[in-house]
Every structure is written in C-alpha cells, then in structure tokens.
Design a protein around this motif. Sequence first.
Motif, PDB file in Angstrom:
ATOM      1  N   GLU A 216      -0.587   5.649  -5.502  1.00 15.18           N
ATOM      2  CA  GLU A 216       0.110   5.885  -6.770  1.00 15.18           C
ATOM      3  C   GLU A 216      -0.377   4.939  -7.861  1.00 15.18           C
ATOM      4  O   GLU A 216      -0.500   5.323  -9.026  1.00 15.18           O
ATOM      5  CB  GLU A 216       1.613   5.717  -6.578  1.00 15.18           C
ATOM      6  CG  GLU A 216       2.260   6.957  -6.019  1.00 15.18           C
ATOM      7  CD  GLU A 216       3.720   6.730  -5.701  1.00 15.18           C
ATOM      8  OE1 GLU A 216       4.295   5.751  -6.215  1.00 15.18           O
ATOM      9  OE2 GLU A 216       4.271   7.516  -4.935  1.00 15.18           O
ATOM     10  N   ALA A 217      -0.641   3.697  -7.474  1.00 15.67           N
ATOM     11  CA  ALA A 217      -1.126   2.729  -8.452  1.00 15.67           C
ATOM     12  C   ALA A 217      -2.499   3.139  -8.964  1.00 15.67           C
ATOM     13  O   ALA A 217      -2.778   3.063 -10.160  1.00 15.67           O
ATOM     14  CB  ALA A 217      -1.195   1.344  -7.829  1.00 15.67           C
ATOM     15  N   PHE A 218      -3.319   3.615  -8.078  1.00 12.73           N
ATOM     16  CA  PHE A 218      -4.650   4.099  -8.464  1.00 12.73           C
ATOM     17  C   PHE A 218      -4.538   5.235  -9.469  1.00 12.73           C
ATOM     18  O   PHE A 218      -5.212   5.255 -10.498  1.00 12.73           O
ATOM     19  CB  PHE A 218      -5.389   4.613  -7.219  1.00 12.73           C
ATOM     20  CG  PHE A 218      -6.354   3.633  -6.652  1.00 12.73           C
ATOM     21  CD1 PHE A 218      -5.902   2.554  -5.916  1.00 12.73           C
ATOM     22  CD2 PHE A 218      -7.710   3.779  -6.848  1.00 12.73           C
ATOM     23  CE1 PHE A 218      -6.785   1.639  -5.381  1.00 12.73           C
ATOM     24  CE2 PHE A 218      -8.605   2.873  -6.313  1.00 12.73           C
ATOM     25  CZ  PHE A 218      -8.140   1.803  -5.570  1.00 12.73           C
ATOM     26  N   LEU A 219      -3.660   6.190  -9.146  1.00 13.29           N
ATOM     27  CA  LEU A 219      -3.500   7.357 -10.022  1.00 13.29           C
ATOM     28  C   LEU A 219      -2.984   6.933 -11.390  1.00 13.29           C
ATOM     29  O   LEU A 219      -3.513   7.361 -12.419  1.00 13.29           O
ATOM     30  CB  LEU A 219      -2.499   8.335  -9.398  1.00 13.29           C
ATOM     31  CG  LEU A 219      -3.079   9.488  -8.604  1.00 13.29           C
ATOM     32  CD1 LEU A 219      -1.973  10.410  -8.137  1.00 13.29           C
ATOM     33  CD2 LEU A 219      -4.074  10.275  -9.456  1.00 13.29           C
TER      34      LEU A 219
ATOM     35  N   GLN B 110       0.833  -1.203   0.000  1.00  6.79           N
ATOM     36  CA  GLN B 110       0.000   0.000   0.000  1.00  6.79           C
ATOM     37  C   GLN B 110       0.868   1.253   0.000  1.00  6.79           C
ATOM     38  O   GLN B 110       0.492   2.277  -0.536  1.00  6.79           O
ATOM     39  CB  GLN B 110      -0.889  -0.040   1.239  1.00  6.79           C
ATOM     40  CG  GLN B 110      -1.992   0.979   1.222  1.00  6.79           C
ATOM     41  CD  GLN B 110      -2.760   0.948   2.524  1.00  6.79           C
ATOM     42  OE1 GLN B 110      -2.699  -0.009   3.276  1.00  6.79           O
ATOM     43  NE2 GLN B 110      -3.472   2.004   2.801  1.00  6.79           N
ATOM     44  N   HIS B 111       2.045   1.155   0.623  1.00 10.53           N
ATOM     45  CA  HIS B 111       2.915   2.320   0.726  1.00 10.53           C
ATOM     46  C   HIS B 111       4.043   2.321  -0.296  1.00 10.53           C
ATOM     47  O   HIS B 111       4.920   3.165  -0.245  1.00 10.53           O
ATOM     48  CB  HIS B 111       3.498   2.404   2.131  1.00 10.53           C
ATOM     49  CG  HIS B 111       2.474   2.750   3.157  1.00 10.53           C
ATOM     50  ND1 HIS B 111       1.637   1.810   3.691  1.00 10.53           N
ATOM     51  CD2 HIS B 111       2.117   3.932   3.704  1.00 10.53           C
ATOM     52  CE1 HIS B 111       0.817   2.395   4.548  1.00 10.53           C
ATOM     53  NE2 HIS B 111       1.084   3.680   4.566  1.00 10.53           N
ATOM     54  N   ALA B 112       4.035   1.325  -1.184  1.00 11.58           N
ATOM     55  CA  ALA B 112       5.141   1.227  -2.133  1.00 11.58           C
ATOM     56  C   ALA B 112       5.127   2.401  -3.108  1.00 11.58           C
ATOM     57  O   ALA B 112       4.077   2.828  -3.561  1.00 11.58           O
ATOM     58  CB  ALA B 112       5.052  -0.092  -2.884  1.00 11.58           C
ATOM     59  N   CYS B 113       6.332   2.898  -3.383  1.00  9.65           N
ATOM     60  CA  CYS B 113       6.461   3.967  -4.365  1.00  9.65           C
ATOM     61  C   CYS B 113       6.743   3.334  -5.720  1.00  9.65           C
ATOM     62  O   CYS B 113       7.703   2.591  -5.871  1.00  9.65           O
ATOM     63  CB  CYS B 113       7.609   4.886  -3.964  1.00  9.65           C
ATOM     64  SG  CYS B 113       8.164   5.938  -5.272  1.00  9.65           S
TER      65      CYS B 113
ATOM     66  N   MET C 218       1.205  -4.306 -10.613  1.00  6.70           N
ATOM     67  CA  MET C 218       0.268  -3.186 -10.614  1.00  6.70           C
ATOM     68  C   MET C 218      -1.070  -3.608  -9.993  1.00  6.70           C
ATOM     69  O   MET C 218      -1.610  -2.901  -9.145  1.00  6.70           O
ATOM     70  CB  MET C 218       0.050  -2.770 -12.077  1.00  6.70           C
ATOM     71  CG  MET C 218      -0.805  -1.566 -12.236  1.00  6.70           C
ATOM     72  SD  MET C 218       0.135  -0.112 -11.855  1.00  6.70           S
ATOM     73  CE  MET C 218      -1.085   1.111 -12.211  1.00  6.70           C
ATOM     74  N   GLU C 219      -1.552  -4.772 -10.402  1.00  4.71           N
ATOM     75  CA  GLU C 219      -2.838  -5.253  -9.875  1.00  4.71           C
ATOM     76  C   GLU C 219      -2.770  -5.417  -8.368  1.00  4.71           C
ATOM     77  O   GLU C 219      -3.680  -5.049  -7.646  1.00  4.71           O
ATOM     78  CB  GLU C 219      -3.205  -6.614 -10.491  1.00  4.71           C
ATOM     79  CG  GLU C 219      -3.737  -6.600 -11.904  1.00  4.71           C
ATOM     80  CD  GLU C 219      -4.853  -5.595 -12.140  1.00  4.71           C
ATOM     81  OE1 GLU C 219      -5.660  -5.380 -11.215  1.00  4.71           O
ATOM     82  OE2 GLU C 219      -4.899  -5.027 -13.242  1.00  4.71           O
ATOM     83  N   ARG C 220      -1.630  -5.982  -7.901  1.00  5.84           N
ATOM     84  CA  ARG C 220      -1.499  -6.203  -6.466  1.00  5.84           C
ATOM     85  C   ARG C 220      -1.527  -4.880  -5.707  1.00  5.84           C
ATOM     86  O   ARG C 220      -2.148  -4.766  -4.659  1.00  5.84           O
ATOM     87  CB  ARG C 220      -0.194  -6.949  -6.171  1.00  5.84           C
ATOM     88  CG  ARG C 220      -0.362  -8.453  -6.231  1.00  5.84           C
ATOM     89  CD  ARG C 220       0.961  -9.153  -6.265  1.00  5.84           C
ATOM     90  NE  ARG C 220       1.738  -8.945  -5.055  1.00  5.84           N
ATOM     91  CZ  ARG C 220       3.069  -9.045  -5.005  1.00  5.84           C
ATOM     92  NH1 ARG C 220       3.750  -9.357  -6.086  1.00  5.84           N
ATOM     93  NH2 ARG C 220       3.701  -8.864  -3.884  1.00  5.84           N
ATOM     94  N   CYS C 221      -0.826  -3.886  -6.275  1.00  2.41           N
ATOM     95  CA  CYS C 221      -0.800  -2.581  -5.613  1.00  2.41           C
ATOM     96  C   CYS C 221      -2.199  -1.972  -5.587  1.00  2.41           C
ATOM     97  O   CYS C 221      -2.621  -1.397  -4.587  1.00  2.41           O
ATOM     98  CB  CYS C 221       0.154  -1.632  -6.324  1.00  2.41           C
ATOM     99  SG  CYS C 221       1.859  -2.050  -6.044  1.00  2.41           S
TER     100      CYS C 221
ATOM    101  N   ASP D  38       6.256   5.148  -8.861  1.00  2.00           N
ATOM    102  CA  ASP D  38       6.086   6.098  -9.961  1.00  2.00           C
ATOM    103  C   ASP D  38       7.372   6.397 -10.728  1.00  2.00           C
ATOM    104  O   ASP D  38       7.370   7.219 -11.620  1.00  2.00           O
ATOM    105  CB  ASP D  38       5.440   7.391  -9.465  1.00  2.00           C
ATOM    106  CG  ASP D  38       6.373   8.160  -8.565  1.00  2.00           C
ATOM    107  OD1 ASP D  38       7.397   7.576  -8.165  1.00  2.00           O
ATOM    108  OD2 ASP D  38       6.091   9.326  -8.273  1.00  2.00           O
ATOM    109  N   ILE D  39       8.463   5.707 -10.406  1.00  3.78           N
ATOM    110  CA  ILE D  39       9.708   6.036 -11.091  1.00  3.78           C
ATOM    111  C   ILE D  39       9.871   5.255 -12.394  1.00  3.78           C
ATOM    112  O   ILE D  39      10.306   5.796 -13.391  1.00  3.78           O
ATOM    113  CB  ILE D  39      10.928   5.802 -10.174  1.00  3.78           C
ATOM    114  CG1 ILE D  39      10.778   6.676  -8.924  1.00  3.78           C
ATOM    115  CG2 ILE D  39      12.214   6.173 -10.890  1.00  3.78           C
ATOM    116  CD1 ILE D  39      11.851   6.485  -7.912  1.00  3.78           C
ATOM    117  N   VAL D  40       9.483   3.977 -12.372  1.00  3.65           N
ATOM    118  CA  VAL D  40       9.649   3.179 -13.599  1.00  3.65           C
ATOM    119  C   VAL D  40       8.556   3.477 -14.600  1.00  3.65           C
ATOM    120  O   VAL D  40       7.397   3.597 -14.241  1.00  3.65           O
ATOM    121  CB  VAL D  40       9.576   1.663 -13.336  1.00  3.65           C
ATOM    122  CG1 VAL D  40      10.937   1.066 -13.279  1.00  3.65           C
ATOM    123  CG2 VAL D  40       8.758   1.372 -12.109  1.00  3.65           C
TER     124      VAL D  40
END
Lengths: 172, 220
Positions: free
Chosen positions: B125-128, B100-103, B115-118, B105-107
């Motif tokens: 960030e995954a939602f956005l 849930q807290h993983a960043c 992505m699905e897991r996030c 947005d860099i790659v």
Amino acid sequence: MSTAATADASSSGDTTEGSVRLLTLQSEDGEVFEVKETIATQSVTIKGMVDDDCATSTIPVCNVTGRTLAMVIEWWNKHEIGAVSNEKELKEWESQFDTIDDKSDRDDVYDLLMAANYLNIPTLLDCCTSAVAEAIKGKSTDEMREFFDIKSDFDEKEEDALRKENQWAFEN
Amino acid sequence: MEKEFLVDSDHTAVLYMYRDSEVSKTFISIKMKFRTLEKCMTCSIMSLPNQVNASIMTLPKDLLTNIFSRVASCFVDNLFNVQQSCKYLREIGNDDYVLQHACIDIVPYLPLSFMERCINNGNVEAFLTRGFQLLTLSSEEFRGLEFLKLLAQKEHAESTYLFGILLLYIPSCFTLFLKYSLIDLELFRQDKLQPLCACIFVRVRVCAYACVSKIICLVL
C-alpha cells in the motif's frame, strides 16, 4: 483417547491396528496418548519425524501439557479429512476458540499457540493467532493492559512522546 | 538437560530438549545446516513456554509478530494501541514483517517518516500511495512509474495492470512506454496474473510493434 502413563509406556511405541499405525505421544507431565499416524501427521514436526523414521517409540512432546495435548488431538480429530463432512459444522466448532474474553480461555489459547507452534500445525496456529489478533483490535492502550495483564514499563514522558508520535493514526 | 537438533522434511530445524537423556537417544540428530543453527536455537529456546504464567508476554517473538501483522492489517491504530502498552511490545510492533502488512490507506495524511519505513519494508500500500503521489507531479512521473514497476515485478496484479494502462494511454509516458514495452515485456507475462494483465501484455506488444514499424518508416 488418553490413557494414564504406565510403567511400560516407553516400550509400547509402534503398535499397529489393522493397517493404521498408531503413534504414542507423551506430554510434558507424563500423560500418554495413542494417536493414529494419519491424524498426527497434521503436525509438520511429527510428520518430519515419521518420514525420517524417528517415530518408532514414544514421542515426547516436551513443552506441552497433557491438557493441551488432549485439545490438540481433538483438533486433529475434527480436521481429519472426512471426519466432519459439513464445512459449516467445522467452522461452528472452531468458533469456540475465537472468543478469549475469559481468563481461562485466554490461557488455553496461549497454551494452544505454543503447542501449535512447537508441533507446527498450520491450521491451529492460524485459528489461535487470529483469535488473539481479534482480541487486540478495537481496544485502547489501557484496556489492552488490563485485558492482557501487561505492566507498563514506560515512564510518563516516554509514553506521552509515543502517543504524540502516533497521534495521526487516531485522527480520522 | 540434553539438547538435540532434528531437521524435518522442510529443512526447518526443530530443537528438542530432553530432561531424560535416555529418550533422546532414539532421535539421533541428522543433517543440520550450521548456518541456521544459531537462529533455530534462539527461536526454539524462546518458545519453551512458561506453563505457570502464560500470558501474551510469554509468547515467542515469531508468534507475536504474526499476531501483530494481522492486527496491523486491519488498521495501524490498533497496532499503535498495543505498541503503547509496553516496551517489549513496542519493539515487536516495529518489526519489518509487521510494517510490511500494515494497512495505511485509510488516513489522508501519513507522516513521512512512517511512510518511509513502510516503503523500506516493502509494504504494498505504501508503494502504491507513493507511486500515485509521484505520478501527480509532472516532473516526477518517471519515479512514480518506477514504483508501479517495482510492484509489478513483485507480481502485484493490480499494479501491473495499472502500469500497463499508464504506459499505453498517458502521452508523456510515451517515451517510457517505448522503453519499457521493448525491454520489460516479461513483466506482463507472469503466469499468476489475472487475465486482464494478459490483455495488457498483448496490447502493449501490438503497440510496441506498431511504434517500431512507424519509426522505421520515418527513418527510411
């Protein structure tokens, strides 16, 4: 601050000094500490006990050693409201916990983490957690194993598969 | 060894274990919610430290989860490095709270499975990212907006703002805009949000009224 455990330690309990109540904490290895209630209630656990009137005799802090408890009390003293007026000074003092490159520092931080978790001290928990997190950052898997003394229990195949699966994160 | 439960003021239970049962008599256990009992037992017993050989492996799971979420919030490669070191740590790194807290947005390219897991774990960030991806496809605009709307419901200020702007200015969102602006105005009314969102709220409301009155005029 610390006094050696004496025979009558368990009966000392609820002593009053002026208007400040003193709490008696006993570490796992039997060391007894007398701490002002106002300071010790930085621990949510102890605060709960005080609020419920359970802190009238010696409070056993079972899984924390005297050495660690002394460090915790030092932390409380520094973080008492009004103890250190200068925010910068406090940050400087806290920074001694930030680097855990030495083995002994690491052990201290683990002990403090356990104590902070058990006694529920948010500020200390936060500081130690970020110290460990910072140490993890920027290390390769092998460096990590050496640094934290982790024994790999993957067989070669599994590890290769995992590395392959995570490869995308390292390609930027 | 005696076991006893004590509930502190926050209703979080603390398990005290005493070698000396004499001491424990002073801590008569109070109000304990049975529902949380089992959970408390496992987590507290796990946190009993092994003072002899303290290492990162002996830390209780909740502490490690907390540490890992901080590591991941910098960037996931750090998390992966630590996950690859042993099975136990891999398991902890897969915890919902960590993801849930993983960043992320860099790659530029993120594997779909990750992505699905996030997304499933409510990673903002995954939602956005997914929301934007969908918005760029003309047929999926609606779903893209849904993602932004979900974030807005979570009181994510930037998304609420963006959501409002998109509704107002994208022509194809016009019908959606009508629908949302009439039904979901509550979204823009959250106290915690930035003043900007409050502006959006006012503008959306004004536009909505204008549109409604136009429609009424047309009908009449």
